[in-house]
Design a protein around this motif. Structure first.
Motif, PDB file in Angstrom:
ATOM      1  N   PRO A 188       0.800  -1.228   0.000  1.00 26.56           N
ATOM      2  CA  PRO A 188       0.000   0.000   0.000  1.00 26.56           C
ATOM      3  C   PRO A 188       0.832   1.278   0.000  1.00 26.56           C
ATOM      4  O   PRO A 188       0.455   2.267  -0.636  1.00 26.56           O
ATOM      5  N   SER A 189       1.980   1.276   0.696  1.00 21.02           N
ATOM      6  CA  SER A 189       2.784   2.489   0.796  1.00 21.02           C
ATOM      7  C   SER A 189       3.550   2.807  -0.486  1.00 21.02           C
ATOM      8  O   SER A 189       4.027   3.935  -0.669  1.00 21.02           O
ATOM      9  N   GLU A 190       3.692   1.819  -1.390  1.00 17.92           N
ATOM     10  CA  GLU A 190       4.456   2.011  -2.623  1.00 17.92           C
ATOM     11  C   GLU A 190       3.549   1.963  -3.854  1.00 17.92           C
ATOM     12  O   GLU A 190       3.500   2.893  -4.651  1.00 17.92           O
ATOM     13  N   ASN A 191       2.877   0.823  -3.998  1.00 16.03           N
ATOM     14  CA  ASN A 191       2.050   0.597  -5.172  1.00 16.03           C
ATOM     15  C   ASN A 191       0.991  -0.436  -4.791  1.00 16.03           C
ATOM     16  O   ASN A 191       1.346  -1.537  -4.369  1.00 16.03           O
ATOM     17  N   PRO A 192      -0.298  -0.119  -4.895  1.00 18.91           N
ATOM     18  CA  PRO A 192      -1.328  -1.052  -4.434  1.00 18.91           C
ATOM     19  C   PRO A 192      -1.458  -2.320  -5.257  1.00 18.91           C
ATOM     20  O   PRO A 192      -2.126  -3.259  -4.839  1.00 18.91           O
ATOM     21  N   THR A 193      -0.828  -2.367  -6.416  1.00 18.77           N
ATOM     22  CA  THR A 193      -0.882  -3.567  -7.250  1.00 18.77           C
ATOM     23  C   THR A 193       0.531  -3.965  -7.688  1.00 18.77           C
ATOM     24  O   THR A 193       1.474  -3.187  -7.585  1.00 18.77           O
ATOM     25  N   SER A 194       0.647  -5.171  -8.209  1.00 18.37           N
ATOM     26  CA  SER A 194       1.927  -5.660  -8.734  1.00 18.37           C
ATOM     27  C   SER A 194       2.038  -5.430 -10.235  1.00 18.37           C
ATOM     28  O   SER A 194       2.986  -5.898 -10.863  1.00 18.37           O
ATOM     29  N   THR A 195       1.084  -4.713 -10.814  1.00 11.62           N
ATOM     30  CA  THR A 195       1.016  -4.560 -12.275  1.00 11.62           C
ATOM     31  C   THR A 195       2.301  -3.993 -12.854  1.00 11.62           C
ATOM     32  O   THR A 195       2.866  -4.543 -13.812  1.00 11.62           O
ATOM     33  N   GLU A 196       2.789  -2.883 -12.285  1.00  9.65           N
ATOM     34  CA  GLU A 196       3.989  -2.240 -12.823  1.00  9.65           C
ATOM     35  C   GLU A 196       5.229  -3.081 -12.554  1.00  9.65           C
ATOM     36  O   GLU A 196       6.124  -3.170 -13.402  1.00  9.65           O
ATOM     37  N   ARG A 197       5.303  -3.699 -11.379  1.00 11.58           N
ATOM     38  CA  ARG A 197       6.444  -4.573 -11.078  1.00 11.58           C
ATOM     39  C   ARG A 197       6.511  -5.721 -12.073  1.00 11.58           C
ATOM     40  O   ARG A 197       7.568  -5.998 -12.657  1.00 11.58           O
ATOM     41  N   ASP A 198       5.380  -6.394 -12.260  1.00 15.23           N
ATOM     42  CA  ASP A 198       5.347  -7.536 -13.169  1.00 15.23           C
ATOM     43  C   ASP A 198       5.704  -7.118 -14.595  1.00 15.23           C
ATOM     44  O   ASP A 198       6.442  -7.818 -15.299  1.00 15.23           O
ATOM     45  N   ALA A 199       5.190  -5.959 -15.003  1.00 13.47           N
ATOM     46  CA  ALA A 199       5.448  -5.491 -16.361  1.00 13.47           C
ATOM     47  C   ALA A 199       6.927  -5.219 -16.578  1.00 13.47           C
ATOM     48  O   ALA A 199       7.498  -5.589 -17.621  1.00 13.47           O
ATOM     49  N   GLU A 200       7.581  -4.593 -15.598  1.00 18.20           N
ATOM     50  CA  GLU A 200       9.005  -4.285 -15.758  1.00 18.20           C
ATOM     51  C   GLU A 200       9.840  -5.557 -15.810  1.00 18.20           C
ATOM     52  O   GLU A 200      10.736  -5.704 -16.650  1.00 18.20           O
ATOM     53  N   ILE A 201       9.538  -6.499 -14.918  1.00 18.55           N
ATOM     54  CA  ILE A 201      10.276  -7.759 -14.901  1.00 18.55           C
ATOM     55  C   ILE A 201      10.118  -8.504 -16.226  1.00 18.55           C
ATOM     56  O   ILE A 201      11.096  -8.991 -16.821  1.00 18.55           O
ATOM     57  N   LEU A 202       8.896  -8.581 -16.731  1.00 19.88           N
ATOM     58  CA  LEU A 202       8.633  -9.334 -17.963  1.00 19.88           C
ATOM     59  C   LEU A 202       9.160  -8.606 -19.189  1.00 19.88           C
ATOM     60  O   LEU A 202       9.579  -9.246 -20.159  1.00 19.88           O
ATOM     61  N   LEU A 203       9.151  -7.284 -19.144  1.00 24.14           N
ATOM     62  CA  LEU A 203       9.711  -6.520 -20.259  1.00 24.14           C
ATOM     63  C   LEU A 203      11.204  -6.787 -20.393  1.00 24.14           C
ATOM     64  O   LEU A 203      11.723  -6.967 -21.512  1.00 24.14           O
ATOM     65  N   VAL A 204      11.905  -6.858 -19.276  1.00 26.53           N
ATOM     66  CA  VAL A 204      13.323  -7.224 -19.301  1.00 26.53           C
ATOM     67  C   VAL A 204      13.479  -8.654 -19.810  1.00 26.53           C
ATOM     68  O   VAL A 204      14.399  -8.955 -20.582  1.00 26.53           O
ATOM     69  N   GLY A 205      12.576  -9.533 -19.400  1.00 26.92           N
ATOM     70  CA  GLY A 205      12.623 -10.916 -19.868  1.00 26.92           C
ATOM     71  C   GLY A 205      12.546 -11.014 -21.377  1.00 26.92           C
ATOM     72  O   GLY A 205      13.271 -11.797 -22.008  1.00 26.92           O
ATOM     73  N   LYS A 206      11.706 -10.194 -22.003  1.00 31.40           N
ATOM     74  CA  LYS A 206      11.582 -10.208 -23.466  1.00 31.40           C
ATOM     75  C   LYS A 206      12.846  -9.660 -24.125  1.00 31.40           C
ATOM     76  O   LYS A 206      13.279 -10.159 -25.169  1.00 31.40           O
ATOM     77  N   LYS A 207      13.444  -8.641 -23.501  1.00 30.50           N
ATOM     78  CA  LYS A 207      14.701  -8.102 -24.035  1.00 30.50           C
ATOM     79  C   LYS A 207      15.789  -9.173 -24.024  1.00 30.50           C
ATOM     80  O   LYS A 207      16.566  -9.315 -24.977  1.00 30.50           O
ATOM     81  N   VAL A 208      15.865  -9.937 -22.925  1.00 28.82           N
ATOM     82  CA  VAL A 208      16.877 -10.977 -22.791  1.00 28.82           C
ATOM     83  C   VAL A 208      16.677 -12.050 -23.857  1.00 28.82           C
ATOM     84  O   VAL A 208      17.630 -12.520 -24.481  1.00 28.82           O
TER      85      VAL A 208
END
Length: 348
Positions: free
Chosen positions: A213-233
């Motif tokens: 809650p203090s940072e981001n109420p969902t994991s949407t942006e975290r998941d997107a950044e992790i997976l975006l790097v995964g596609k780059k790799v």
């Protein structure tokens, strides 16, 4: 006593089942983290049920008891890949080998931690080729500046929002780019370094926001950044490392999807959990800081280091570049690729 056990049984069953629901809200995602803790609680509840005895069991009690047994088995199944009994995802280099090597260290220093000397002494002792410091502000950049002598190649992004990064390298950085993949306030680094052997290694350093809650109420942006790097790799398909505080545990659905999308490997699998957070609460620990590698590498060593005053323990690893090894990575199904694309789209 029986009523208390019934309530505890219902609660642990809910806690165990919630992560199965694919909802990005933090209320669902936070239950991804304490997998070992949930197993421990299940076992305690089962012991208490057995201590109570079966003579006073009603139909509901039998259902709850069997449910907790199944939940304990389910947690064991989920934990198994991160135990020494599971096959190693990244093979050991072995003795007597003579391959190009690279050593890396990741430290989330905790921006408000002022015990700089503990971090300095640890880094000087371990002397990694690549050093990534997360949560670094201008004060941390100033205190760590002496590493520019031993690590003359560097990328410094000090920030006051707990998402600053300091990247120091003994190895030449042939090229680098500071990116803001999802959020303009959250930087990441993509760098190409050259080993002493002349081989090139791509390194991605990331620190996405956690679903709290203090940072981001969902994991949407975290998941997107992790997976975006995964596609780059995946598109790069050459020796690669992804490192940083991912604010996600290695056994979550997103982390497994990342391994499938990227083709990278997790050196924890088959060796242990190597928990890096929370350094101050022994009963609330899980692996949030990661070093993932492509199938070109074998593992020389993997360590968790003593507390440096942060809420994270430092983690380091040594790898050998051994292209002709027998590492086996995950493969993504078409449906999983589409899901990753959707998650990335949702996060932008």
């Amino acid at each position: 006593m029986k009523t208390v056990l019934e309530i505890l049984s219902v609660l642990i069953l809910i806690a165990g089942l919630i992560p199965i629901i694919k909802n990005d809200h933090w209320i669902f995602r936070v239950f991804d983290y304490p997998r070992f803790q949930k197993l421990f609680v299940c076992l305690i509840i089962l012991v208490l049920w057995l201590f109570l005895g079966f003579s006073d069991f009603g139909k509901l009690d039998y259902i709850l008891f069997i449910g907790v047994v199944m939940m304990a088995i389910f947690q064991m199944y989920q934990i198994y890949p991160f135990t020494i009994f599971s096959p190693k995802m990244v093979k050991d280099t072995g003795s007597g080998s003579d391959f190009p090597t690279i050593s890396v260290m990741v430290i989330n220093v905790y921006q408000y931690n002022k015990d700089y000397q503990k971090a300095l002494k640890l880094i000087q002792r371990e002397d990694p080729d690549i050093l990534l410091l997360a949560e670094t502000d201008l004060n941390w950049a100033k205190e760590m500046s002496e590493f520019k002598n031993s690590h003359p190649h560097f990328v410094e992004i000090p920030q006051e929002n707990t998402y600053g990064m300091l990247f120091y390298s003994k190895l030449p950085i042939l090229e680098y780019e500071v990116q803001h993949l999802i959020d303009q306030e959250i930087p990441s680094i993509e760098a190409l370094v050259k080993l002493q052997s002349g081989d090139n290694v791509k390194i991605f350093a990331i620190h996405p926001t956690p679903p709290v809650p203090s940072e981001n109420p969902t994991s949407t942006e975290r998941d997107a950044e992790i997976l975006l790097v995964g596609k780059k790799v995946k598109h790069y398909d050459k020796p690669t490392l992804v490192m940083g505080d991912l604010n996600d545990v290695g056994w979550s659905y997103t982390s497994e999807l990342f391994l499938k999308i990227s083709g990278l490997l997790d050196p924890r699998r088959g060796r242990g959990m190597f928990n890096t957070f929370h350094a101050k609460y022994f009963f609330l620990r899980w692996p949030l800081d990661h070093i993932f590698v492509s199938k070109h590498f074998t593992l020389d060593n993997l360590k968790i280091h003593h507390n440096i005053g942060s809420d994270h323990f430092p983690i380091s690893a040594g790898f050998s570049l051994k292209p002709m090894n027998d590492n086996e990575n995950f493969e993504a199904e078409e449906e999983e690729k589409e899901e990753a694309d959707q998650k990335i789209a949702n996060g932008k």
